[in-house]
Motif scaffolding. Structure first.
Motif, short mmCIF file in Angstrom:
data_model
loop_
_atom_site.label_atom_id
_atom_site.label_comp_id
_atom_site.label_asym_id
_atom_site.label_seq_id
_atom_site.Cartn_x
_atom_site.Cartn_y
_atom_site.Cartn_z
N VAL A 96 -14.13 -7.74 -29.04
CA VAL A 96 -15.26 -7.20 -29.92
C VAL A 96 -15.82 -6.00 -29.20
CG1 VAL A 96 -17.47 -7.61 -30.65
CG2 VAL A 96 -15.94 -9.45 -30.86
N MET A 97 -16.00 -5.85 -28.06
CA MET A 97 -16.43 -4.67 -27.49
C MET A 97 -15.39 -3.51 -27.33
SD MET A 97 -19.70 -4.67 -26.64
CE MET A 97 -20.76 -5.85 -26.80
N HIS A 98 -14.46 -4.03 -27.15
CA HIS A 98 -13.18 -2.73 -27.33
C HIS A 98 -13.02 -2.22 -28.53
CE1 HIS A 98 -9.62 -0.81 -25.92
NE2 HIS A 98 -8.88 -1.42 -26.69
N GLU A 99 -13.21 -3.02 -29.47
CA GLU A 99 -13.05 -2.48 -30.94
C GLU A 99 -14.14 -1.54 -31.19
OE1 GLU A 99 -12.94 -5.83 -33.51
OE2 GLU A 99 -10.98 -6.42 -32.52
N ARG A 100 -15.39 -1.74 -30.80
CA ARG A 100 -16.48 -1.02 -30.94
C ARG A 100 -16.54 0.33 -30.16
NH1 ARG A 100 -18.63 -5.01 -33.87
NH2 ARG A 100 -20.28 -4.01 -35.11
N GLY A 101 -15.28 0.56 -29.28
CA GLY A 101 -15.16 1.96 -28.54
C GLY A 101 -15.63 1.78 -27.00
N VAL A 102 -15.86 0.42 -26.44
CA VAL A 102 -16.15 0.21 -25.32
C VAL A 102 -14.93 0.46 -24.34
CG1 VAL A 102 -16.77 -1.35 -23.42
CG2 VAL A 102 -18.36 -1.10 -25.86
N THR A 158 -8.55 -5.46 -18.57
CA THR A 158 -7.58 -5.07 -17.90
C THR A 158 -6.40 -4.78 -19.12
OG1 THR A 158 -8.43 -5.39 -15.66
CG2 THR A 158 -6.17 -4.64 -15.97
N ALA A 159 -6.11 -5.74 -19.68
CA ALA A 159 -4.96 -6.06 -20.39
C ALA A 159 -4.99 -4.91 -21.88
CB ALA A 159 -4.74 -7.16 -21.04
N CYS A 160 -6.29 -4.70 -22.03
CA CYS A 160 -6.49 -3.73 -23.23
C CYS A 160 -6.91 -2.42 -22.83
CB CYS A 160 -7.36 -4.50 -24.55
SG CYS A 160 -9.09 -4.42 -23.69
N GLY A 161 -6.77 -2.03 -21.64
CA GLY A 161 -6.75 -0.71 -20.93
C GLY A 161 -8.27 -0.19 -20.54
N MET A 162 -9.24 -1.21 -20.78
CA MET A 162 -10.43 -0.79 -20.32
C MET A 162 -10.57 -0.97 -18.61
SD MET A 162 -12.62 -3.22 -23.16
CE MET A 162 -14.14 -3.19 -22.16
N ALA A 163 -11.34 0.17 -18.09
CA ALA A 163 -11.68 -0.01 -16.57
C ALA A 163 -12.69 -1.31 -16.38
CB ALA A 163 -12.05 1.29 -16.34
N VAL A 164 -12.26 -1.91 -15.15
CA VAL A 164 -13.23 -3.01 -14.83
C VAL A 164 -13.90 -2.58 -13.55
CG1 VAL A 164 -13.22 -5.47 -14.13
CG2 VAL A 164 -11.71 -4.79 -15.96
N MET A 165 -15.25 -2.84 -13.66
CA MET A 165 -16.24 -2.45 -12.35
C MET A 165 -16.79 -3.70 -11.88
SD MET A 165 -18.96 0.69 -12.14
CE MET A 165 -20.21 0.09 -13.47
N VAL A 189 -7.25 -6.81 -11.28
CA VAL A 189 -7.88 -6.78 -12.64
C VAL A 189 -9.38 -5.92 -12.51
CG1 VAL A 189 -6.54 -8.48 -13.74
CG2 VAL A 189 -8.73 -9.37 -12.53
N ALA A 190 -9.61 -5.51 -11.27
CA ALA A 190 -10.86 -4.72 -11.12
C ALA A 190 -10.45 -3.67 -10.60
CB ALA A 190 -11.78 -5.57 -10.82
N GLN A 191 -10.97 -2.34 -10.87
CA GLN A 191 -10.31 -0.93 -10.39
C GLN A 191 -11.60 -0.21 -9.99
OE1 GLN A 191 -10.09 -1.61 -13.98
NE2 GLN A 191 -8.27 -2.80 -13.46
N ILE A 192 -12.72 -0.58 -9.96
CA ILE A 192 -14.09 0.26 -9.71
C ILE A 192 -15.06 -0.46 -8.89
CG2 ILE A 192 -15.86 1.85 -10.63
CD1 ILE A 192 -14.08 2.24 -12.98
N LEU A 193 -15.54 0.11 -7.97
CA LEU A 193 -17.01 -0.58 -7.25
C LEU A 193 -18.15 0.40 -7.51
CD1 LEU A 193 -15.44 -1.19 -3.78
CD2 LEU A 193 -16.17 -2.98 -5.21
N CYS A 194 -19.13 -0.32 -7.71
CA CYS A 194 -20.58 0.52 -7.80
C CYS A 194 -21.46 -0.26 -6.85
CB CYS A 194 -21.08 0.17 -9.25
SG CYS A 194 -21.41 -1.37 -10.02
N SER A 195 -22.47 0.35 -6.52
CA SER A 195 -23.37 -0.09 -5.65
C SER A 195 -24.38 -1.14 -6.16
CB SER A 195 -24.10 1.05 -4.83
OG SER A 195 -24.98 1.42 -5.75
N ARG A 200 -12.09 8.66 -13.02
CA ARG A 200 -10.99 8.68 -14.00
C ARG A 200 -11.79 7.97 -15.32
NH1 ARG A 200 -6.15 6.01 -11.71
NH2 ARG A 200 -5.52 8.16 -10.81
N ALA A 201 -12.68 6.95 -15.13
CA ALA A 201 -13.22 6.06 -16.18
C ALA A 201 -14.21 7.14 -16.99
CB ALA A 201 -13.91 4.91 -15.70
N LEU A 202 -14.76 8.06 -16.12
CA LEU A 202 -15.95 8.86 -16.79
C LEU A 202 -15.01 10.25 -17.22
CD1 LEU A 202 -18.98 8.53 -16.81
CD2 LEU A 202 -17.43 6.69 -15.64
N GLY A 203 -13.73 10.31 -17.17
CA GLY A 203 -12.99 11.85 -17.65
C GLY A 203 -13.48 12.82 -16.55
N LEU A 204 -13.74 12.70 -15.37
CA LEU A 204 -13.98 13.60 -14.23
C LEU A 204 -13.04 13.88 -13.32
CD1 LEU A 204 -17.83 12.53 -13.63
CD2 LEU A 204 -17.17 14.31 -15.16
#
Ligand SMILES: [Fe+2]
Length: 408
Positions: free
Chosen positions: A249-255, A271-278, A304-310, A345-349
């Motif tokens: 549902v979220m992916h369809e809305r552009g997430v 991950t399967a639908c190409g979203m980054a997972v944090m 199935v997770a590619q990003i860490l945040c604090s 990469r997730a932020l286009g930077l």
């Protein structure tokens, strides 16, 4: 933003953590604040450059922290005890830079009756103050606006801030009990009363209101905000995804980013639908989630997770990277990419920051292990030194302690 360094110089005697390898005993040349070259044996002209001796440290790309909500606690360390934003800003910046973070997305909740700072006016003022202070900072300061989808009053305020270009990442949260982070009502009541000192009846009444808004109007607010985010071109994240259905549902809305999925099913679907997972770095450091949900290390090692945040702990990205390397057997550059290349990469930077690659901005830190604990000795942003720990960590003080001197 702070100015670029204006000279050509190098850092030598370091183990360079590049995106696909570690260059042992290497050096990095910086020109005008940009990484020019990575190598092992400097040429004759390079050997004459001004240099910093890395003394055998790891040289890591600067961390890009997409979700850090510590600014709320710096500003309001106790309920209704407010600290001026400029003091909170400098205090938090210091905690970040000395743990390798060079780009921070301050995460502010627009959830006026439950999370974060409760007055909407105050949150808006904080965003504007951070915008004002950011350019004078030592690191890059950006804003992550977190929208609780049942907060009617916050939608318009946040949409205006997005339209004005004050928000750099939007996330959509739903903390209604029964799904997501709080599968049981008691867990939600316990969290809110312990964290925000609200009484039981007040919370239960609020949950009823939340549920009715969620059914009647939350999609309208989501659509309003995602429209603004897409217009100005900022990424959108979903929060606490618990099922593949919710992810879709979220992916369809552009997430494009799923933060803190609470189940392996949701992380796999994202991950399967190409979203980054944090995932939260404190989850790696502690060995599990505070709510007994998905273990971050399991999701990372499962791919199935590619990003860490604090998240709530500014030092945690550095410690999580080295926990994955030293205790989970992950290759060091792959662990480092979770905190640098992948968020970029997730932020286009990715073309500008996120790795030690020629042509990118020279944001990096020098890190040394003490026993098994990593410590930052120096940090650089735009090729300028923004933090130096001094000689405390490998000096004669440590030697004399070891030898049993007066310091014992
Ligand atoms: Fe949450």
């Amino acid at each position: 933003m702070m100015r670029r360094g204006q000279e050509r110089w190098m850092v030598r005697n370091v183990h360079v953590v590049a995106p696909n390898e570690v260059v042992h005993g290497g050096y990095v040349v910086i020109r005008d604040g940009t990484i020019e070259h990575v190598g092992t044996v400097p040429g004759r002209a390079e050997a004459l450059l001004p240099s910093v001796d890395g003394q055998g440290c790891w040289l890591l790309p600067g961390f890009i922290d997409l979700h850090n909500d510590a600014i709320e606690k710096e500003i309001e360390p106790r309920p209704n005890a407010f600290i001026p934003v400029d003091i909170a800003f400098l205090s938090l910046e210091h905690r970040l830079v000395c743990h390798g973070v060079t780009s921070i997305y301050h995460s502010l909740s627009f959830a006026s009756n439950e999370f974060g700072i409760r007055s909407l006016d105050r949150v808006e003022a904080i965003v504007r103050e951070l915008q004002r202070l950011g350019p004078s900072g030592r690191i890059r300061h950006l804003i992550h606006g977190r929208y609780e989808i049942t907060d009617e009053s916050a939608c318009g305020v946040l949409a205006s801030l997005i339209d004005e270009g004050c928000i750099h990442l939007l996330s959509l949260m739903d903390h209604t009990p029964g799904q997501g982070q709080f599968r049981k009502l008691e867990d939600y009541v316990h969290f809110i009363s312990a964290t925000y000192q609200r009484d039981h009846e007040e919370i239960v009444a609020f949950v009823g209101e939340k549920q009715s808004i969620r059914e009647a109007a939350s999609l309208k607010y989501i659509d309003r905000l995602t429209r603004s985010a897409k217009t100005v071109g900022i990424p959108i994240a979903s929060h606490d995804d618990d099922t593949a259905r919710k992810v879709h549902v979220m992916h369809e809305r552009g997430v494009t980013l799923s933060e803190f999925p609470v189940t392996m099913e949701a992380a796999r679907a994202a991950t399967a639908c190409g979203m980054a997972v944090m995932m939260g770095a404190p989850n790696v450091v502690r060995g599990g989630s505070t709510s007994n949900h998905l273990k971050a290390a399991d999701a990372i090692l499962d791919g199935v997770a590619q990003i860490l945040c604090s998240d709530y702990m500014p030092s945690s990205m550095l410690h999580a990277v080295f926990t994955l390397y030293l205790k989970q057997g992950m290759c060091l550059y792959e662990a480092v990419n979770l905190a640098s290349l992948h968020p970029a990469r997730a932020l286009g930077l990715e073309a500008e920051v996120g790795s030690i690659t020629p042509g990118k901005i020279a944001d990096f830190s020098l890190v040394r292990l003490h026993q098994e604990t990593p410590m930052v000795e120096r940090a650089f942003v735009n090729g300028n030194q923004v933090f130096y720990a001094g000689d405390r960590v490998h000096s004669s003080v440590a030697d004399s302690v070891r030898k049993g001197s007066v310091l014992m």
